[in-house]
Design a protein around this motif. Structure first.
Motif, PDB file in Angstrom:
ATOM      1  N   VAL A  55       0.845  -1.199   0.000  1.00  0.00           N
ATOM      2  CA  VAL A  55       0.000   0.000   0.000  1.00  0.00           C
ATOM      3  C   VAL A  55       0.880   1.249   0.000  1.00  0.00           C
ATOM      4  N   THR A  56       1.927   1.232   0.793  1.00  0.00           N
ATOM      5  CA  THR A  56       2.854   2.365   0.844  1.00  0.00           C
ATOM      6  C   THR A  56       3.527   2.575  -0.502  1.00  0.00           C
ATOM      7  N   ALA A  57       3.995   1.480  -1.132  1.00  0.00           N
ATOM      8  CA  ALA A  57       4.645   1.581  -2.440  1.00  0.00           C
ATOM      9  C   ALA A  57       3.682   2.118  -3.499  1.00  0.00           C
ATOM     10  N   MET A  58       2.441   1.658  -3.458  1.00  0.00           N
ATOM     11  CA  MET A  58       1.442   2.150  -4.414  1.00  0.00           C
ATOM     12  C   MET A  58       1.186   3.637  -4.199  1.00  0.00           C
ATOM     13  N   ASP A  59       1.096   4.053  -2.961  1.00  0.00           N
ATOM     14  CA  ASP A  59       0.886   5.459  -2.640  1.00  0.00           C
ATOM     15  C   ASP A  59       2.031   6.312  -3.180  1.00  0.00           C
ATOM     16  N   GLN A  60       3.238   5.868  -2.943  1.00  0.00           N
ATOM     17  CA  GLN A  60       4.402   6.622  -3.407  1.00  0.00           C
ATOM     18  C   GLN A  60       4.461   6.668  -4.933  1.00  0.00           C
ATOM     19  N   ALA A  61       4.175   5.540  -5.576  1.00  0.00           N
ATOM     20  CA  ALA A  61       4.187   5.500  -7.043  1.00  0.00           C
ATOM     21  C   ALA A  61       3.115   6.421  -7.623  1.00  0.00           C
ATOM     22  N   GLY A  62       1.928   6.395  -7.031  1.00  0.00           N
ATOM     23  CA  GLY A  62       0.858   7.277  -7.503  1.00  0.00           C
ATOM     24  C   GLY A  62       1.240   8.736  -7.381  1.00  0.00           C
ATOM     25  N   ALA A  63       1.787   9.105  -6.241  1.00  0.00           N
ATOM     26  CA  ALA A  63       2.201  10.494  -6.021  1.00  0.00           C
ATOM     27  C   ALA A  63       3.269  10.902  -7.030  1.00  0.00           C
ATOM     28  N   GLN A  64       4.234  10.029  -7.288  1.00  0.00           N
ATOM     29  CA  GLN A  64       5.307  10.332  -8.245  1.00  0.00           C
ATOM     30  C   GLN A  64       4.768  10.486  -9.666  1.00  0.00           C
ATOM     31  N   GLU A  65       3.859   9.619 -10.063  1.00  0.00           N
ATOM     32  CA  GLU A  65       3.316   9.674 -11.419  1.00  0.00           C
ATOM     33  C   GLU A  65       2.482  10.931 -11.643  1.00  0.00           C
ATOM     34  N   PHE A  66       1.653  11.300 -10.680  1.00  0.00           N
ATOM     35  CA  PHE A  66       0.856  12.511 -10.835  1.00  0.00           C
ATOM     36  C   PHE A  66       1.732  13.758 -10.793  1.00  0.00           C
ATOM     37  N   ASP A  67       2.793  13.727  -9.987  1.00  0.00           N
ATOM     38  CA  ASP A  67       3.745  14.836  -9.952  1.00  0.00           C
ATOM     39  C   ASP A  67       4.440  14.960 -11.308  1.00  0.00           C
ATOM     40  N   ALA A  68       4.838  13.831 -11.883  1.00  0.00           N
ATOM     41  CA  ALA A  68       5.489  13.850 -13.199  1.00  0.00           C
ATOM     42  C   ALA A  68       4.531  14.390 -14.269  1.00  0.00           C
ATOM     43  N   ALA A  69       3.277  13.986 -14.221  1.00  0.00           N
ATOM     44  CA  ALA A  69       2.288  14.471 -15.191  1.00  0.00           C
ATOM     45  C   ALA A  69       2.109  15.981 -15.064  1.00  0.00           C
ATOM     46  N   GLU A  70       2.052  16.463 -13.827  1.00  0.00           N
ATOM     47  CA  GLU A  70       1.912  17.908 -13.622  1.00  0.00           C
ATOM     48  C   GLU A  70       3.109  18.649 -14.204  1.00  0.00           C
ATOM     49  N   LYS A  71       4.315  18.131 -13.985  1.00  0.00           N
ATOM     50  CA  LYS A  71       5.522  18.792 -14.500  1.00  0.00           C
ATOM     51  C   LYS A  71       5.531  18.833 -16.026  1.00  0.00           C
TER      52      LYS A  71
END
Length: 101
Positions: A55-71
């Motif tokens: 769950v922690t890994a999924m949370d971190q991956a989701g946050a990273q992917e949405f951050d990358a999309a925003e950038k």
């Protein structure tokens, strides 16, 4: 000779839409932050730690992917802004190059 036509309103609408979408992706990513699974919620199951870690890994991956999309979308917005500025500058220079006879 073909005349170049630029739709300034369409470029601005595109830039505004991209900006809005970037903010929305960023907001989704912000919602993922620190939503870590606590192994205790699974009781005394032997794999509680593994499920919590997933769950922690999924949370971190989701946050990273949405951050990358925003950038990426912010870069697109910036590029459209540069294009608009360049088109405006060229049109102004061209307009000023014509002299009344």
């Amino acid at each position: 000779m073909a005349v170049a036509k630029f739709n300034s309103e369409a470029m601005e609408q595109c830039r505004t839409t991209v900006s809005s979408q970037a903010g929305q992706f960023g907001a989704i990513g912000d919602g993922f932050s620190n939503q870590y699974g606590n192994p205790d919620i699974f009781g005394k199951l032997g794999s509680s730690g593994a499920v919590s870690g997933a769950v922690t890994a999924m949370d971190q991956a989701g946050a990273q992917e949405f951050d990358a999309a925003e950038k990426v979308l912010r870069k697109v917005e910036s590029t459209i802004d540069v294009i608009q500025t360049n088109v405006d500058d060229v049109e102004e220079t061209t307009k000023n190059s014509f002299r009344a006879v």
